[in-house]
Design an enzyme around this catalytic site. Structure first.
Site, PDB file in Angstrom:
ATOM      1  N   GLU A   1       0.846  -1.198   0.000  1.00 45.64           N
ATOM      2  CA  GLU A   1       0.000   0.000   0.000  1.00 45.64           C
ATOM      3  C   GLU A   1       0.878   1.243   0.000  1.00 45.64           C
ATOM      4  O   GLU A   1       2.104   1.147   0.157  1.00 45.64           O
ATOM      5  CB  GLU A   1      -0.957  -0.014   1.205  1.00 45.64           C
ATOM      6  CG  GLU A   1      -2.055  -1.059   1.065  1.00 45.64           C
ATOM      7  CD  GLU A   1      -3.129  -1.006   2.147  1.00 45.64           C
ATOM      8  OE1 GLU A   1      -3.032  -0.151   3.046  1.00 45.64           O
ATOM      9  OE2 GLU A   1      -4.059  -1.823   2.087  1.00 45.64           O
TER      10      GLU A   1
ATOM     11  N   ARG B   1      -0.992   9.239   1.521  1.00 44.66           N
ATOM     12  CA  ARG B   1      -2.402   9.546   1.251  1.00 44.66           C
ATOM     13  C   ARG B   1      -2.694  11.026   1.116  1.00 44.66           C
ATOM     14  O   ARG B   1      -3.502  11.433   0.287  1.00 44.66           O
ATOM     15  CB  ARG B   1      -3.263   9.008   2.396  1.00 44.66           C
ATOM     16  CG  ARG B   1      -3.540   7.578   2.207  1.00 44.66           C
ATOM     17  CD  ARG B   1      -4.522   7.046   3.199  1.00 44.66           C
ATOM     18  NE  ARG B   1      -4.594   5.621   2.947  1.00 44.66           N
ATOM     19  CZ  ARG B   1      -5.134   4.751   3.749  1.00 44.66           C
ATOM     20  NH1 ARG B   1      -5.661   5.145   4.881  1.00 44.66           N
ATOM     21  NH2 ARG B   1      -5.155   3.482   3.439  1.00 44.66           N
TER      22      ARG B   1
ATOM     23  N   ARG C   1      -1.379   9.120   8.864  1.00 42.47           N
ATOM     24  CA  ARG C   1      -1.279   7.691   9.192  1.00 42.47           C
ATOM     25  C   ARG C   1      -0.767   6.886   7.996  1.00 42.47           C
ATOM     26  O   ARG C   1      -1.236   7.071   6.876  1.00 42.47           O
ATOM     27  CB  ARG C   1      -2.657   7.172   9.592  1.00 42.47           C
ATOM     28  CG  ARG C   1      -2.729   5.684   9.761  1.00 42.47           C
ATOM     29  CD  ARG C   1      -4.115   5.266  10.179  1.00 42.47           C
ATOM     30  NE  ARG C   1      -5.085   5.411   9.121  1.00 42.47           N
ATOM     31  CZ  ARG C   1      -5.618   4.395   8.442  1.00 42.47           C
ATOM     32  NH1 ARG C   1      -5.255   3.159   8.700  1.00 42.47           N
ATOM     33  NH2 ARG C   1      -6.506   4.615   7.511  1.00 42.47           N
TER      34      ARG C   1
ATOM     35  N   HIS D   1      -9.107   9.912   2.692  1.00 42.33           N
ATOM     36  CA  HIS D   1      -8.699   8.812   1.815  1.00 42.33           C
ATOM     37  C   HIS D   1      -8.899   9.263   0.378  1.00 42.33           C
ATOM     38  O   HIS D   1      -9.939   9.828   0.041  1.00 42.33           O
ATOM     39  CB  HIS D   1      -9.535   7.555   2.103  1.00 42.33           C
ATOM     40  CG  HIS D   1      -8.924   6.322   1.547  1.00 42.33           C
ATOM     41  ND1 HIS D   1      -8.838   6.069   0.200  1.00 42.33           N
ATOM     42  CD2 HIS D   1      -8.337   5.260   2.150  1.00 42.33           C
ATOM     43  CE1 HIS D   1      -8.238   4.905   0.009  1.00 42.33           C
ATOM     44  NE2 HIS D   1      -7.914   4.394   1.180  1.00 42.33           N
TER      45      HIS D   1
ATOM     46  N   HIS E   1     -11.604  10.017   6.432  1.00 44.78           N
ATOM     47  CA  HIS E   1     -11.415   8.580   6.642  1.00 44.78           C
ATOM     48  C   HIS E   1     -10.943   8.224   8.053  1.00 44.78           C
ATOM     49  O   HIS E   1     -11.329   7.203   8.605  1.00 44.78           O
ATOM     50  CB  HIS E   1     -10.373   8.109   5.619  1.00 44.78           C
ATOM     51  CG  HIS E   1     -10.164   6.637   5.574  1.00 44.78           C
ATOM     52  ND1 HIS E   1     -11.183   5.754   5.292  1.00 44.78           N
ATOM     53  CD2 HIS E   1      -9.050   5.874   5.758  1.00 44.78           C
ATOM     54  CE1 HIS E   1     -10.713   4.515   5.307  1.00 44.78           C
ATOM     55  NE2 HIS E   1      -9.427   4.559   5.600  1.00 44.78           N
TER      56      HIS E   1
HETATM   57  C1  LIG Z   1     -14.151   1.719   5.058  1.00 43.70           C
HETATM   58  C2  LIG Z   1     -12.921   1.685   5.927  1.00 43.70           C
HETATM   59  C3  LIG Z   1     -11.857   0.887   5.568  1.00 43.70           C
HETATM   60  C4  LIG Z   1     -10.720   0.831   6.377  1.00 43.70           C
HETATM   61  N1  LIG Z   1      -9.703  -0.015   6.031  1.00 43.70           N
HETATM   62  C5  LIG Z   1      -8.640  -0.123   6.865  1.00 43.70           C
HETATM   63  C6  LIG Z   1      -7.622  -1.082   6.606  1.00 43.70           C
HETATM   64  O1  LIG Z   1      -7.679  -1.820   5.638  1.00 43.70           O
HETATM   65  N2  LIG Z   1      -6.582  -1.153   7.491  1.00 43.70           N
HETATM   66  C7  LIG Z   1      -6.489  -0.354   8.596  1.00 43.70           C
HETATM   67  O2  LIG Z   1      -5.529  -0.479   9.369  1.00 43.70           O
HETATM   68  N3  LIG Z   1      -7.463   0.537   8.867  1.00 43.70           N
HETATM   69  C8  LIG Z   1      -8.518   0.672   8.039  1.00 43.70           C
HETATM   70  N4  LIG Z   1      -9.501   1.579   8.341  1.00 43.70           N
HETATM   71  C9  LIG Z   1      -9.429   2.315   9.615  1.00 43.70           C
HETATM   72  C10 LIG Z   1      -9.782   1.343  10.744  1.00 43.70           C
HETATM   73  O3  LIG Z   1     -10.817   0.503  10.316  1.00 43.70           O
HETATM   74  C11 LIG Z   1     -10.206   2.053  12.017  1.00 43.70           C
HETATM   75  O4  LIG Z   1      -9.322   3.076  12.347  1.00 43.70           O
HETATM   76  C12 LIG Z   1     -10.226   1.056  13.179  1.00 43.70           C
HETATM   77  O5  LIG Z   1     -10.976  -0.069  12.809  1.00 43.70           O
HETATM   78  C13 LIG Z   1     -10.800   1.694  14.427  1.00 43.70           C
HETATM   79  O6  LIG Z   1     -11.031   0.673  15.356  1.00 43.70           O
HETATM   80  P1  LIG Z   1     -11.625   1.018  16.782  1.00 43.70           P
HETATM   81  O7  LIG Z   1     -11.823  -0.272  17.464  1.00 43.70           O
HETATM   82  O8  LIG Z   1     -10.793   2.053  17.406  1.00 43.70           O
HETATM   83  O9  LIG Z   1     -13.029   1.717  16.453  1.00 43.70           O
HETATM   84  P2  LIG Z   1     -14.344   1.186  15.608  1.00 43.70           P
HETATM   85  O10 LIG Z   1     -13.969  -0.047  14.920  1.00 43.70           O
HETATM   86  O11 LIG Z   1     -14.801   2.320  14.820  1.00 43.70           O
HETATM   87  O12 LIG Z   1     -15.327   0.842  16.779  1.00 43.70           O
HETATM   88  C14 LIG Z   1     -15.929   1.836  17.577  1.00 43.70           C
HETATM   89  C15 LIG Z   1     -17.010   1.197  18.415  1.00 43.70           C
HETATM   90  O13 LIG Z   1     -17.458   2.094  19.413  1.00 43.70           O
HETATM   91  C16 LIG Z   1     -18.880   2.095  19.466  1.00 43.70           C
HETATM   92  N5  LIG Z   1     -19.324   3.380  19.996  1.00 43.70           N
HETATM   93  C17 LIG Z   1     -19.049   4.626  19.538  1.00 43.70           C
HETATM   94  N6  LIG Z   1     -19.631   5.546  20.320  1.00 43.70           N
HETATM   95  C18 LIG Z   1     -20.299   4.884  21.293  1.00 43.70           C
HETATM   96  C19 LIG Z   1     -21.113   5.285  22.389  1.00 43.70           C
HETATM   97  N7  LIG Z   1     -21.374   6.566  22.655  1.00 43.70           N
HETATM   98  N8  LIG Z   1     -21.646   4.335  23.183  1.00 43.70           N
HETATM   99  C20 LIG Z   1     -21.427   3.019  22.928  1.00 43.70           C
HETATM  100  N9  LIG Z   1     -20.669   2.585  21.901  1.00 43.70           N
HETATM  101  C21 LIG Z   1     -20.109   3.502  21.100  1.00 43.70           C
HETATM  102  C22 LIG Z   1     -19.279   1.852  18.028  1.00 43.70           C
HETATM  103  O14 LIG Z   1     -20.612   1.417  17.942  1.00 43.70           O
HETATM  104  C23 LIG Z   1     -18.243   0.797  17.633  1.00 43.70           C
HETATM  105  O15 LIG Z   1     -18.637  -0.466  18.115  1.00 43.70           O
HETATM  106  C24 LIG Z   1     -10.644   1.640   7.542  1.00 43.70           C
HETATM  107  C25 LIG Z   1     -11.717   2.457   7.886  1.00 43.70           C
HETATM  108  C26 LIG Z   1     -12.845   2.495   7.099  1.00 43.70           C
HETATM  109  C27 LIG Z   1     -13.979   3.384   7.490  1.00 43.70           C
END
Ligand SMILES: Cc1cc2nc3c(=O)[nH]c(=O)nc-3n(C[C@H](O)[C@H](O)[C@H](O)COP(=O)(O)OP(=O)(O)OC[C@H]3O[C@@H](n4cnc5c(N)ncnc54)[C@H](O)[C@@H]3O)c2cc1C
Length: 505
Positions: free
Chosen positions: A113, A276, A369, A230, A334
């Protein structure tokens, strides 16, 4: 009003929350609260993969250099060291927990990537890495007798007592207020805030709640002006925008404008695999000159369908065949590099409050990032958070009465306010920023402060985060990584390694 007690309270069911819960479950009871369905998270949508230095031509040192270079003199080197050195072990842990990474012969298959000097991206089912990892973690968490996963429960605020975080208040599926007390620690894993922008790849749950509630409780935030756009969301207007993973360019697809010119040659020596921020700005400039931008993957032929089955299926839905058609693309918000300021164990500036994943700012991403470093960050730092939480002694929790909370439900008004915030942010705090635009944006957001009543939690959280991003973008008078000011187009030497850390007064 219901009252629930647990050892560890985790908010969020993405990769960071679930890894934390699984790492803590042997040491006490864990409650995971999540505001929508359990699999609704950005983690679940992640496509391209997860980066780690496991290839023969790779090393943590190379991964470190790529991360630091991409972060443009704003990464915290200690956090980056943790990420790249612990990365391979964290991947092994995911595999031990049952994630089936794609293989190439006997080895894990590695994709390439942008801004990575070697191929180091592990993936699952081609382009469904997030779903592959998260559904597996979810299954495991749901089977664990010490973990209780509670869905459709919106956490609204942290419970503070004598400046220590002791739990959180939430509103459950029936609209009832529930107080969750944590005897040992509260861990925010609520992800990012892409929804503050009109065009975003982020799931609707990404409204910045965790960052906002920590800020209200007195935690410090850092680097909030750095939002990653992105380059290649599918240019079909919807919320969220569908992402065309960077791994597609990693496999050889390239950007063209409507004159058929492979224009990235004019912008960076790494062409389509430049960082990016560079690619997003290049596309933005082409668009400003009235051109449309496409991804040309025609030469990948049938390989596209096999390597990117999820993207292929989505394109078919819109009547596009990537082996015949150019794919129309546009940048979209993103990821946020900033967030709740933490140390390298995810400890925030509030006692017993931890944060990991996208909600946290460990400084690992700096001003930009490196692709596929965020899933890795989520799992690496979650494991470290757990290490610290288990060291904390148990506290009594029976000390406090709290008011009932009512979530307001005028959906029409809420959608309108959210739409205004999103439009203002896209227009004035997007890919290219100026003092004039940011100042206008700040005054437009200020007007909303009085309009949105208490009780519209998501909306008020979005507004608060939007204001913080705008203010910090205005005060950083330089361009660095994803933060581009056309009135200050160069990085300032004096602002290298200078973070804007803020706390509510
Ligand atoms: C389409 C897309 C593709 C991506 N592809 C990649 C990739 O290939 N590789 C990579 O490294 N990163 C990628 N990213 C970035 C990466 O997915 C995210 O940065 C990462 O998954 C974040 O993980 P997290 O567990 O911190 O949060 P999230 O996975 O966003 O989880 C947050 C959680 O908190 C909960 N939540 C939020 N607010 C509240 C509240 N007030 N009360 C209760 N629950 C709440 C939500 O419901 C959710 O369950 C991508 C992002 C997107 C959008």
């Amino acid at each position: 009003m219901a009252r629930v007690e647990t050892h560890f309270l985790v908010v969020g069911s993405g990769i960071a929350g679930l890894t934390t819960a699984l790492s803590l479950a042997e040491y006490g009871s864990v409650i995971v609260l999540t505001k929508a369905r359990e699999e609704e998270s950005n983690s679940f949508h992640a496509q391209g993969g997860i980066a780690a230095a496991i290839g023969e031509d790779d090393s943590p040192e190379l991964h470190r250099q790529d991360t630091l270079r991409t972060g443009v003199n704003l990464c915290n080197p200690a956090s980056v060291d943790v990420l790249v050195n612990t990365g391979p072990r964290a991947i092994q842990k995911l595999a031990d927990w049952g994630t089936d990474f794609d293989v190439d012969g006997e080895q894990w298959a590695l994709g390439k990537e942008g801004s990575h000097s070697v191929s180091r991206i592990l993936h699952v089912n081609g382009d469904a890495t997030g779903a592959g990892i998260t559904s597996n973690l979810l299954r495991r968490a749901m089977l664990h007798s010490n973990i209780q996963l509670i869905t459709h429960t919106m956490v609204t605020d942290l419970i503070m007592h004598q400046e220590v975080c002791r739990g959180a208040t939430a509103v459950d599926e029936q609209g009832e207020t529930v107080r969750y007390f944590a005897k040992q620690a509260v861990i925010l894993a609520t992800g990012g805030c892409g929804q503050i922008y009109q065009y975003t790849t982020n799931d609707p749950v990404s409204t910045g709640d965790g960052i906002a509630m920590a800020y209200r409780a007195g935690a410090k935030l850092s680097d909030m002006e750095f939002v990653q756009f992105h380059p290649t969301a599918l240019a079909v207007e919807q919320n969220p925008m569908f992402l065309i993973s960077e791994a597609v360019r990693g496999e050889g697809a390239f950007l063209v404008n409507d004159c058929g010119e492979a224009f990235m040659e004019r912008y960076h020596s790494w062409k389509d695999l430049a960082p990016r921020d560079v690619v997003s700005r290049a596309i933005f400039q082409e668009m400003e000159q009235g051109r449309k931008v496409y991804l040309n993957a025609i030469h990948l032929g049938k390989r596209f369908r096999n390597r990117f089955p999820k993207i292929y299926k989505a394109l078919c839905k819109f009547g596009m065949d990537p082996s015949k058609d150019w794919i129309p693309v546009t940048p979209a918000a993103h990821f946020i590099m900033g967030g709740i300021y933490t140390d390298i164990y995810g400890q925030t500036t509030i006692s017993r409050l931890f944060a990991c994943g996208e909600v946290a700012c460990t400084g690992v991403h700096g001003a930009n990032r490196l692709a596929s470093n965020s899933l890795l960050e989520g799992t690496v730092f979650a494991q470290r958070v757990a290490e610290k939480c288990i060291e904390l002694v148990e506290l009594e929790t029976d000390f406090l009465e709290l008011n009932r909370i009512t979530l307001c439900k005028n959906k029409h008004k809420e959608t309108e306010w959210k739409q205004t915030i999103r439009q203002v942010m896209w227009k004035y705090a997007g890919i290219v920023r100026t003092e004039e635009g940011l100042s206008k944006g700040i005054s437009q957001l200020k007007q909303l402060e009085t309009e949105i009543p208490q009780g519209y939690f998501e909306c008020r959280n979005m507004l608060m985060i939007a204001q913080v991003v705008m203010e910090l973008a205005l005060s950083r008078r330089e361009s660095r990584g994803s933060h581009y000011r056309s009135d200050y187009p160069k990085p300032q030497k004096s602002l290298e390694n200078k973070h804007q850390i803020i706390q509510e007064e």
